[in-house]
Write a protein that holds these residues in place. Structure first.
Motif, mmCIF file in Angstrom:
data_model
loop_
_atom_site.group_PDB
_atom_site.id
_atom_site.type_symbol
_atom_site.label_atom_id
_atom_site.label_comp_id
_atom_site.label_asym_id
_atom_site.label_seq_id
_atom_site.Cartn_x
_atom_site.Cartn_y
_atom_site.Cartn_z
ATOM 1 N N LEU A 161 -6.234 7.708 8.045
ATOM 2 C CA LEU A 161 -6.980 8.352 6.976
ATOM 3 C C LEU A 161 -6.226 9.611 6.568
ATOM 4 N N ASN A 162 -5.411 9.476 5.532
ATOM 5 C CA ASN A 162 -4.597 10.589 5.047
ATOM 6 C C ASN A 162 -5.222 11.265 3.834
ATOM 7 N N ASN A 163 -5.874 10.482 2.992
ATOM 8 C CA ASN A 163 -6.446 10.963 1.744
ATOM 9 C C ASN A 163 -7.851 10.370 1.576
ATOM 10 N N PRO A 164 -8.687 10.979 0.720
ATOM 11 C CA PRO A 164 -10.009 10.398 0.483
ATOM 12 C C PRO A 164 -9.973 8.922 0.099
ATOM 13 N N ALA A 165 -8.912 8.504 -0.596
ATOM 14 C CA ALA A 165 -8.807 7.101 -1.005
ATOM 15 C C ALA A 165 -8.700 6.155 0.184
ATOM 16 N N ASP A 166 -8.308 6.685 1.350
ATOM 17 C CA ASP A 166 -8.135 5.842 2.532
ATOM 18 C C ASP A 166 -9.444 5.484 3.216
ATOM 19 N N VAL A 167 -10.537 6.173 2.878
ATOM 20 C CA VAL A 167 -11.827 5.858 3.498
ATOM 21 C C VAL A 167 -12.182 4.396 3.257
ATOM 22 N N PRO A 200 11.026 -11.089 6.901
ATOM 23 C CA PRO A 200 10.083 -9.977 7.034
ATOM 24 C C PRO A 200 10.560 -8.722 6.332
ATOM 25 N N VAL A 201 9.610 -7.849 5.997
ATOM 26 C CA VAL A 201 9.928 -6.603 5.313
ATOM 27 C C VAL A 201 10.626 -5.656 6.301
ATOM 28 N N PRO A 202 11.801 -5.121 5.954
ATOM 29 C CA PRO A 202 12.553 -4.254 6.876
ATOM 30 C C PRO A 202 12.111 -2.791 6.826
ATOM 31 N N VAL A 203 10.819 -2.564 6.728
ATOM 32 C CA VAL A 203 10.256 -1.206 6.702
ATOM 33 C C VAL A 203 9.273 -1.086 7.863
ATOM 34 N N PHE A 204 9.371 0.024 8.603
ATOM 35 C CA PHE A 204 8.513 0.225 9.760
ATOM 36 C C PHE A 204 7.570 1.394 9.528
ATOM 37 N N HIS A 205 6.306 1.107 9.721
ATOM 38 C CA HIS A 205 5.240 2.100 9.607
ATOM 39 C C HIS A 205 5.232 2.926 10.888
ATOM 40 N N HIS A 206 5.353 4.240 10.742
ATOM 41 C CA HIS A 206 5.252 5.104 11.918
ATOM 42 C C HIS A 206 3.784 5.329 12.241
ATOM 43 N N VAL A 235 0.640 11.132 -1.091
ATOM 44 C CA VAL A 235 1.393 11.116 0.159
ATOM 45 C C VAL A 235 0.559 10.343 1.162
ATOM 46 N N GLY A 236 0.996 9.147 1.498
ATOM 47 C CA GLY A 236 0.225 8.299 2.395
ATOM 48 C C GLY A 236 0.809 8.275 3.788
ATOM 49 N N GLY A 237 1.091 7.072 4.278
ATOM 50 C CA GLY A 237 1.628 6.928 5.621
ATOM 51 C C GLY A 237 3.095 7.321 5.701
ATOM 52 N N THR A 238 3.631 7.214 6.902
ATOM 53 C CA THR A 238 5.010 7.610 7.188
ATOM 54 C C THR A 238 5.808 6.396 7.627
ATOM 55 N N THR A 239 7.080 6.346 7.237
ATOM 56 C CA THR A 239 7.964 5.277 7.670
ATOM 57 C C THR A 239 9.036 5.842 8.599
ATOM 58 N N ALA A 240 9.640 4.953 9.394
ATOM 59 C CA ALA A 240 10.606 5.368 10.407
ATOM 60 C C ALA A 240 11.843 4.494 10.352
ATOM 61 N N VAL A 241 12.994 5.098 10.627
ATOM 62 C CA VAL A 241 14.230 4.334 10.832
ATOM 63 C C VAL A 241 14.804 4.751 12.184
ATOM 64 N N PHE A 242 15.466 3.816 12.848
ATOM 65 C CA PHE A 242 15.946 4.047 14.213
ATOM 66 C C PHE A 242 17.218 3.240 14.426
ATOM 67 N N ASP A 243 17.949 3.588 15.498
ATOM 68 C CA ASP A 243 19.203 2.890 15.762
ATOM 69 C C ASP A 243 18.960 1.638 16.605
ATOM 70 N N ARG A 244 20.040 0.974 17.003
ATOM 71 C CA ARG A 244 19.893 -0.283 17.737
ATOM 72 C C ARG A 244 19.296 -0.098 19.117
ATOM 73 N N MET A 290 0.838 -1.205 0.000
ATOM 74 C CA MET A 290 0.000 0.000 0.000
ATOM 75 C C MET A 290 0.872 1.254 0.000
ATOM 76 N N PHE A 291 1.962 1.221 0.757
ATOM 77 C CA PHE A 291 2.901 2.348 0.738
ATOM 78 C C PHE A 291 3.432 2.566 -0.681
ATOM 79 N N VAL A 292 3.899 1.493 -1.304
ATOM 80 C CA VAL A 292 4.477 1.596 -2.635
ATOM 81 C C VAL A 292 3.425 2.057 -3.641
ATOM 82 N N GLU A 293 2.204 1.542 -3.513
ATOM 83 C CA GLU A 293 1.112 1.937 -4.416
ATOM 84 C C GLU A 293 0.835 3.435 -4.317
#
Length: 258
Positions: free
Chosen positions: A241-247, A180-186, A148-157, A138-141
């Protein structure tokens, strides 16, 4: 320690004006506003002393008071939810302020409870959720469609936040997406100390914050300790719900989550 949930809500959203009052269809066919659904989600969180909606809009205030919510009026000058929480904190007077954003009614109570338990010595705590393949797609789509949809996060150990972005980070070769996918949804929720909110309100808007449109980057740009707390979906679908498409996405998730 007293804990208050503040739900910041503004009518004049750039991407979706009037978003808090948008009605969604529940699995039983009834309809409920986005802000009411978020209020109901806040009621499920344990260890909370007070819940308030923070808004500058009379329409949102009247709607929320009609279903029994406590409303704190804030100024029109607040540029984001954290600034609105900083204003509301003075009236709320709790030892810990939790920002449960008004566009995230799918936020499970254990996400917020994890912040309350996990803030420790940090200035701010915020949840991160490892993407399953469906959420990653969904992020990639969204990015392919120019949304502009959701937000991703990166963090240290040590789980200290390094960066947050509306791009999908880290980049992954689309032909080699691991499991597993190494991407984290904030997840759009925060727990702040009152001191962190006072500092935030005193800092000017940062360059990264302005370019990404992400309020939490102001903390990172000023060297604040932002703790990323990993949470688990426990079989539930999460999306904001970021955009109308998210309803439609949220209505589908409501059915899947029961």
């Amino acid at each position: 320690m007293s804990v208050a949930i503040v739900i910041p809500a503004r009518y004049a959203s750039t991407r979706y004006p009037g978003k808090p009052l948008v009605e969604l269809t529940l699995p039983d066919g009834s309809r409920k506003s986005l802000i009411r659904m978020t209020w109901d989600a806040a009621q499920q969180v344990g260890g909370v002393d007070h819940i308030h909606v923070a808004t500058d809009d009379d329409r949102i205030r009247d709607h929320c008071e009609a279903f029994g919510a406590s409303v704190v009026m804030t100024s029109e000058a607040a540029r984001n939810g954290t600034e609105r929480c900083a204003e509301a904190a003075e009236a709320v007077g709790a030892d810990l302020i939790v920002n449960l954003q008004g566009d995230a009614p799918l936020t499970p109570p254990w996400f917020v409870e994890a912040l309350i338990d996990g803030i420790g010595q940090a200035d701010v705590a915020t949840p991160v959720l490892r993407c399953d393949r469906k959420t990653y797609d969904m992020f990639v789509e969204d990015r392919r469609a120019g949304r502009v949809g959701g937000t991703t996060a990166v963090f240290d150990r040590a789980m200290r936040g390094l960066y947050f972005s509306k791009e999908v980070i880290p980049w992954i070769d689309p032909t080699k997406v691991p499991d597993p996918v190494p991407v984290f949804h904030h997840v759009g929720a925060y727990a702040y100390t009152p001191a962190a909110l006072r500092s935030y309100a005193s800092w000017p808007e940062g360059e990264l914050e302005r370019r990404e449109g992400l309020e939490q980057l102001r903390f990172l740009e000023n060297g604040a300790h932002v703790a990323c707390v990993e949470v688990e979906a426990r079989g539930r679908t999460f999306w904001e719900l970021n955009n109308p498409a998210d309803v439609a996405r949220i209505e589908t998730a409501l059915k899947e989550n029961g």
